[in-house]
Design an enzyme around this catalytic site. Structure first.
Site, mmCIF file in Angstrom:
data_model
loop_
_atom_site.group_PDB
_atom_site.id
_atom_site.type_symbol
_atom_site.label_atom_id
_atom_site.label_comp_id
_atom_site.label_asym_id
_atom_site.label_seq_id
_atom_site.Cartn_x
_atom_site.Cartn_y
_atom_site.Cartn_z
ATOM 1 N N TYR A 1 0.834 -1.200 0.000
ATOM 2 C CA TYR A 1 0.000 0.000 0.000
ATOM 3 C C TYR A 1 0.865 1.244 0.000
ATOM 4 O O TYR A 1 2.051 1.207 0.336
ATOM 5 C CB TYR A 1 -0.969 0.010 1.189
ATOM 6 C CG TYR A 1 -0.341 0.412 2.512
ATOM 7 C CD1 TYR A 1 -0.299 1.751 2.915
ATOM 8 C CD2 TYR A 1 0.209 -0.540 3.366
ATOM 9 C CE1 TYR A 1 0.282 2.122 4.120
ATOM 10 C CE2 TYR A 1 0.776 -0.178 4.571
ATOM 11 C CZ TYR A 1 0.819 1.152 4.948
ATOM 12 O OH TYR A 1 1.397 1.518 6.135
ATOM 13 N N CYS A 2 0.238 2.361 -0.382
ATOM 14 C CA CYS A 2 0.882 3.673 -0.345
ATOM 15 C C CYS A 2 -0.199 4.702 -0.030
ATOM 16 O O CYS A 2 -1.112 4.414 0.760
ATOM 17 C CB CYS A 2 1.619 3.957 -1.648
ATOM 18 S SG CYS A 2 0.568 3.952 -3.122
ATOM 19 N N ASN A 3 -0.142 5.857 -0.617
ATOM 20 C CA ASN A 3 -1.175 6.873 -0.378
ATOM 21 C C ASN A 3 -2.405 6.678 -1.261
ATOM 22 O O ASN A 3 -3.545 6.814 -0.796
ATOM 23 C CB ASN A 3 -0.610 8.281 -0.612
ATOM 24 C CG ASN A 3 0.283 8.744 0.518
ATOM 25 O OD1 ASN A 3 0.119 8.326 1.658
ATOM 26 N ND2 ASN A 3 1.226 9.614 0.208
ATOM 27 N N VAL B 1 -3.804 5.100 1.994
ATOM 28 C CA VAL B 1 -4.115 5.766 3.261
ATOM 29 C C VAL B 1 -4.808 7.107 3.055
ATOM 30 O O VAL B 1 -5.378 7.659 4.000
ATOM 31 C CB VAL B 1 -2.856 5.946 4.135
ATOM 32 C CG1 VAL B 1 -2.272 4.604 4.535
ATOM 33 C CG2 VAL B 1 -1.798 6.780 3.415
#
Length: 237
Positions: free
Chosen positions: A99-101, A127
């Site tokens: 995952y990342c932003n 996120v």
């Protein structure tokens, strides 16, 4: 490979989470693997048994990770991923969540790992797209830990009970059993306040509680996800 168990899918919670996979947004390009929703990933990470079936990797920068990350996630920035494959090669046939932003960097990471032979890859909602509960206490896996275990600036803290510690513990580790008041260990903690502290136990759950308590008191602490029941560490008496 030194891993004791393969951490296979085995719980009803886990199966329910797998059933709730969803796309992460129209803007995400996901050329391979699964998409996993923020709700499903959060449910997995909050379940002490289910979370052991996954390695969650935050591919954002170290600063972004330190500002707040998903519970139990380790940090390997996208730009470092290929050079740090030795830290995660044991997970090639296991569940790896990225995952990342927004899903952009994690999608690129997914493609890279797929090319390197990883077989069960998932791209999670970013996120900035889901209201995750974010944590400040970092996590590390066994291979990442072994790279720094002998660093004199690292203090290993064993959160198991004293009898377990006495039966065999990591070289140089001190013992702060789960449930013991930290006040009882103020002297040794103060003496090591400038060190990076790594907490561990059997499965990473009790040590996570200790890591949180130490973090709240201002210590630089990281929790070891792979406990002594999950990895064959060299232990001494």
């Amino acid at each position: 490979m030194k891993f004791i168990s393969h951490k296979i899918l085995k719980s009803a919670v886990l199966l329910a989470a797998l059933g709730s996979f969803a796309t992460c947004g129209a803007e995400m390009q996901q050329p391979s693997g699964y998409a996993i929703s923020g709700a499903a990933l959060s449910a997995i990470e909050e379940d002490n048994r289910a979370k052991e079936n996954y390695l969650v990797i935050d591919v954002r920068s170290a600063d972004e990770y330190a500002a707040g990350h998903i519970k139990h996630a380790i940090n390997i920035p996208l730009g470092e991923l290929e050079s740090r494959l030795d830290e995660i090669n044991a997970y090639k046939d296991k569940n790896v969540v990225l995952y990342c932003n927004t899903g952009n960097r994690s999608s690129k990471a997914l493609d890279l790992l797929k090319q390197k032979g990883f077989s069960v890859l998932m791209n999670a909602t970013g996120v900035k797209q889901y209201d995750y509960e974010l944590y400040k206490v970092g996590s590390i896996n066994a291979e990442g830990f072994l790279k720094i275990a002998n660093d004199p600036n690292v203090l290993i803290i064993d959160a198991r009970q004293k009898q377990d510690y006495d039966a065999g513990h990591m070289k140089g580790a001190i013992n702060i059993p789960d449930g013991e008041p930290l006040e009882n260990y103020k002297d040794v903690l103060k003496a090591n306040k400038d060190k990076k502290m790594i907490t561990h136990c059997y499965s990473g759950n009790r040590s996570a509680k200790l890591a949180k308590a130490l973090n709240e008191r201002g210590y630089n602490v990281t929790n070891l996800l792979d406990g002594t029941k999950e990895y064959n560490y060299e232990l001494v008496k």
